[in-house]
Motif scaffolding. Structure first.
Motif, PDB file in Angstrom:
ATOM      1  N   ILE A   1      19.339  12.659   8.346  1.00  0.00           N
ATOM      2  CA  ILE A   1      19.889  11.559   8.505  1.00  0.00           C
ATOM      3  C   ILE A   1      18.587  10.366   8.010  1.00  0.00           C
ATOM      4  O   ILE A   1      17.594  10.641   8.503  1.00  0.00           O
ATOM      5  CB  ILE A   1      20.038  11.313   9.901  1.00  0.00           C
ATOM      6  CG1 ILE A   1      21.212  12.269  10.640  1.00  0.00           C
ATOM      7  CG2 ILE A   1      20.508   9.836  10.063  1.00  0.00           C
ATOM      8  CD1 ILE A   1      21.652  12.053  11.935  1.00  0.00           C
ATOM      9  N   GLU A   2      19.281   9.549   7.224  1.00  0.00           N
ATOM     10  CA  GLU A   2      18.236   8.467   6.564  1.00  0.00           C
ATOM     11  C   GLU A   2      18.896   7.185   7.115  1.00  0.00           C
ATOM     12  O   GLU A   2      20.017   6.745   6.885  1.00  0.00           O
ATOM     13  CB  GLU A   2      18.239   8.600   5.345  1.00  0.00           C
ATOM     14  CG  GLU A   2      17.306   7.569   4.566  1.00  0.00           C
ATOM     15  CD  GLU A   2      17.262   7.364   3.245  1.00  0.00           C
ATOM     16  OE1 GLU A   2      16.304   7.062   2.648  1.00  0.00           O
ATOM     17  OE2 GLU A   2      18.504   7.943   2.495  1.00  0.00           O
ATOM     18  N   MET A   3      17.982   6.198   7.650  1.00  0.00           N
ATOM     19  CA  MET A   3      18.480   5.089   8.097  1.00  0.00           C
ATOM     20  C   MET A   3      17.903   4.023   6.901  1.00  0.00           C
ATOM     21  O   MET A   3      16.839   4.272   6.363  1.00  0.00           O
ATOM     22  CB  MET A   3      17.652   4.426   9.404  1.00  0.00           C
ATOM     23  CG  MET A   3      18.227   5.161  10.757  1.00  0.00           C
ATOM     24  SD  MET A   3      19.807   5.250  10.845  1.00  0.00           S
ATOM     25  CE  MET A   3      19.841   5.926  12.424  1.00  0.00           C
ATOM     26  N   TYR A   4      18.765   3.130   6.453  1.00  0.00           N
ATOM     27  CA  TYR A   4      18.365   2.230   5.146  1.00  0.00           C
ATOM     28  C   TYR A   4      17.357   1.234   5.423  1.00  0.00           C
ATOM     29  O   TYR A   4      16.551   0.735   4.758  1.00  0.00           O
ATOM     30  CB  TYR A   4      19.582   1.778   4.745  1.00  0.00           C
ATOM     31  CG  TYR A   4      20.573   2.558   4.131  1.00  0.00           C
ATOM     32  CD1 TYR A   4      20.076   4.030   3.536  1.00  0.00           C
ATOM     33  CD2 TYR A   4      21.898   2.322   3.770  1.00  0.00           C
ATOM     34  CE1 TYR A   4      20.966   4.849   3.032  1.00  0.00           C
ATOM     35  CE2 TYR A   4      22.659   3.353   3.050  1.00  0.00           C
ATOM     36  CZ  TYR A   4      22.128   4.487   2.598  1.00  0.00           C
ATOM     37  OH  TYR A   4      23.090   5.429   2.111  1.00  0.00           O
ATOM     38  N   PHE A   5      17.032   1.057   6.616  1.00  0.00           N
ATOM     39  CA  PHE A   5      16.110   0.128   7.231  1.00  0.00           C
ATOM     40  C   PHE A   5      14.681   0.719   7.399  1.00  0.00           C
ATOM     41  O   PHE A   5      13.704   0.332   7.479  1.00  0.00           O
ATOM     42  CB  PHE A   5      16.336  -0.805   8.560  1.00  0.00           C
ATOM     43  CG  PHE A   5      16.607   0.211   9.747  1.00  0.00           C
ATOM     44  CD1 PHE A   5      15.434   0.627  10.190  1.00  0.00           C
ATOM     45  CD2 PHE A   5      17.765   0.459  10.111  1.00  0.00           C
ATOM     46  CE1 PHE A   5      15.589   1.552  11.286  1.00  0.00           C
ATOM     47  CE2 PHE A   5      17.961   1.273  11.239  1.00  0.00           C
ATOM     48  CZ  PHE A   5      16.831   1.935  11.929  1.00  0.00           C
ATOM     49  N   ASP A   6      14.940   1.966   7.223  1.00  0.00           N
ATOM     50  CA  ASP A   6      13.625   3.030   7.316  1.00  0.00           C
ATOM     51  C   ASP A   6      13.779   4.143   6.185  1.00  0.00           C
ATOM     52  O   ASP A   6      13.539   5.068   6.174  1.00  0.00           O
ATOM     53  CB  ASP A   6      13.323   3.874   8.685  1.00  0.00           C
ATOM     54  CG  ASP A   6      12.141   4.505   8.871  1.00  0.00           C
ATOM     55  OD1 ASP A   6      11.178   4.122   8.174  1.00  0.00           O
ATOM     56  OD2 ASP A   6      12.237   5.617   9.611  1.00  0.00           O
ATOM     57  N   ARG A   7      14.104   3.392   4.882  1.00  0.00           N
ATOM     58  CA  ARG A   7      14.391   4.401   3.567  1.00  0.00           C
ATOM     59  C   ARG A   7      13.097   4.976   3.504  1.00  0.00           C
ATOM     60  O   ARG A   7      12.048   4.755   3.200  1.00  0.00           O
ATOM     61  CB  ARG A   7      14.675   3.248   2.467  1.00  0.00           C
ATOM     62  CG  ARG A   7      15.338   3.925   1.278  1.00  0.00           C
ATOM     63  CD  ARG A   7      15.929   3.308   0.186  1.00  0.00           C
ATOM     64  NE  ARG A   7      16.745   2.266   0.631  1.00  0.00           N
ATOM     65  CZ  ARG A   7      17.966   2.814   0.319  1.00  0.00           C
ATOM     66  NH1 ARG A   7      18.428   3.891  -0.198  1.00  0.00           N
ATOM     67  NH2 ARG A   7      18.757   1.839   0.709  1.00  0.00           N
ATOM     68  N   GLY A   8      13.432   6.517   2.895  1.00  0.00           N
ATOM     69  CA  GLY A   8      12.598   7.179   2.934  1.00  0.00           C
ATOM     70  C   GLY A   8      12.066   8.271   3.782  1.00  0.00           C
ATOM     71  O   GLY A   8      11.516   9.509   3.519  1.00  0.00           O
ATOM     72  N   ASN A   9      12.347   7.974   5.055  1.00  0.00           N
ATOM     73  CA  ASN A   9      11.911   8.785   6.315  1.00  0.00           C
ATOM     74  C   ASN A   9      13.240   9.258   6.890  1.00  0.00           C
ATOM     75  O   ASN A   9      14.305   8.641   6.970  1.00  0.00           O
ATOM     76  CB  ASN A   9      11.389   7.918   7.482  1.00  0.00           C
ATOM     77  CG  ASN A   9      10.091   7.589   7.101  1.00  0.00           C
ATOM     78  OD1 ASN A   9       9.153   7.910   6.473  1.00  0.00           O
ATOM     79  ND2 ASN A   9       9.737   6.137   7.466  1.00  0.00           N
ATOM     80  N   PHE A  10      13.293  10.813   6.831  1.00  0.00           N
ATOM     81  CA  PHE A  10      14.533  11.412   7.090  1.00  0.00           C
ATOM     82  C   PHE A  10      14.341  12.270   8.428  1.00  0.00           C
ATOM     83  O   PHE A  10      13.209  12.726   8.565  1.00  0.00           O
ATOM     84  CB  PHE A  10      14.733  12.648   6.012  1.00  0.00           C
ATOM     85  CG  PHE A  10      15.324  12.051   4.678  1.00  0.00           C
ATOM     86  CD1 PHE A  10      16.515  11.763   4.475  1.00  0.00           C
ATOM     87  CD2 PHE A  10      14.289  11.720   3.744  1.00  0.00           C
ATOM     88  CE1 PHE A  10      16.993  11.245   3.272  1.00  0.00           C
ATOM     89  CE2 PHE A  10      14.684  11.148   2.482  1.00  0.00           C
ATOM     90  CZ  PHE A  10      15.975  10.993   2.236  1.00  0.00           C
TER      91      PHE A  10
END
Length: 346
Positions: free
Chosen positions: A120-129
């Motif tokens: 799951i990737e949050m777009y406000f925390d892009r790159g952190n899965f």
């Protein structure tokens, strides 16, 4: 700076020495004073910069039933769309991984592995899965490859509880990740996407929705939808009854809205999209009038309702009845519905 078992032609070494000494003088690169430029083991850092972006090998992932398994479109970043295989939870995922070194070169590695990841990737925390599923298979021990080699892999009855989802602020994906671990040259990583969809049975209880709404002494309407749970290819059938009309209604629409909420507590972010807008009436209704509605869901890109997926996000759907009077004032009533995916309505 010292590299073992590395050889360059003598003319290249002399050119490198001349270039590097010139740069040393210009930029006062002190650490170069201790380098033996005449050594066959010396390779200029600029050589690595030039060659750093050249792939060390070609990696290809194929699925065992790739030719017969259903393929569907998957939206990638920047609007790209690719065709990928479709799976569901508890299926076996197997295939082959082919690794071919660049022609004429050997591939030294510290081991090769394949991982099956649900992320799951949050777009406000892009790159952190956030990994909710993580399985690994070791394919090879440290060694060298001189020619193409194929490795079989299999993940049996994989638990994939959540569906692939690409939303406004969140993405849920499944990938096969192939990693060829290397030392100073940098590891080689290859990703292969696939899509997961899970299916629900028909609900044993599916009550209709019936509500009365209005403005005191001005407007009183009753609306009824034939059920509260719909599959993705379903049809919404209902009626709107006008029991009291003392304001001039100009038109009436029915909207399908998707509400995506991410995060939790004070960090919750809600995004609402209007996916469909259906005109029910154009003109002023009168008391006692009944307006039927029939809305087909298949043309719209809907997903099932998702409740608190891995404590990261939820997706809900609403029917929004909107009335507009002649002064462009809007009156609306929103009702949540449950969306589900049937096996024969994928």
């Amino acid at each position: 700076m010292h590299f073992q078992n590395t050889w360059l032609p003598e003319p290249f070494s002399r050119e490198t020495e001349t270039l590097t000494k010139a740069l040393q003088k210009s930029f006062e690169i002190q650490y170069l004073d201790n380098i033996n430029f005449s050594s066959d083991e010396f390779i200029s850092p600029w050589y690595f910069q030039v060659n750093a972006f050249k792939p060390a090998c070609h990696v290809a992932v194929t699925f065992s039933d790739g030719k017969t398994r259903k393929q569907i479109h998957l939206k990638k970043e920047k609007g790209q769309t690719v065709m990928v295989p479709l799976f569901q939870s508890q299926e076996n995922i197997s295939g082959q991984i082919s690794i071919e070194p660049i022609s004429g070169k050997k591939l030294e590695h510290n081991g090769i592995k394949v991982e099956l990841l649900g992320q799951i990737e949050m777009y406000f925390d892009r790159g952190n899965f956030y990994d909710f599923t993580s399985l690994v298979r070791e394919l090879d021990v440290p060694g060298e490859l001189y020619e193409r080699k194929t490795y079989p892999f299999e993940f049996s009855t994989v638990e994939m509880p959540y569906e692939t989802y690409n939303g406004v602020n969140v993405r849920l994906r499944y990938v096969l990740k192939v990693t060829i671990t290397r030392g100073y040259a940098g590891s080689v990583v290859e990703y292969q996407d696939f899509v997961v969809r899970n299916y629900s049975p028909l609900p044993s209880i599916n009550n209709s929705i019936k509500m009365e709404v209005g403005i005191e002494d001005c407007l009183h309407i009753e609306f009824e939808y034939n059920k509260s749970k719909y599959h993705l290819k379903d049809v919404i059938i209902g009626k709107i009854y006008f029991l009291l009309v003392r304001i001039k209604i100009k038109n009436m629409d029915l909207e399908i809205r998707r509400r995506e909420s991410t995060g939790s507590g004070p960090n919750t972010h809600v995004e609402t999209e209007t996916l469909a807008k259906f005109e029910l009436m154009d003109g002023a209704p009168v008391r006692g009038e009944s307006i039927p509605l029939r809305l087909f869901l298949s043309p719209y890109e809907l997903t099932p309702t998702y409740h608190n997926i891995n404590n990261k996000f939820s997706v809900k759907y609403y029917l929004n009845l909107v009335l507009v009077d002649e002064e462009d004032r809007r009156y609306f009533k929103q009702q949540e519905i449950t969306m589900l995916r049937l096996a024969d309505a994928s």
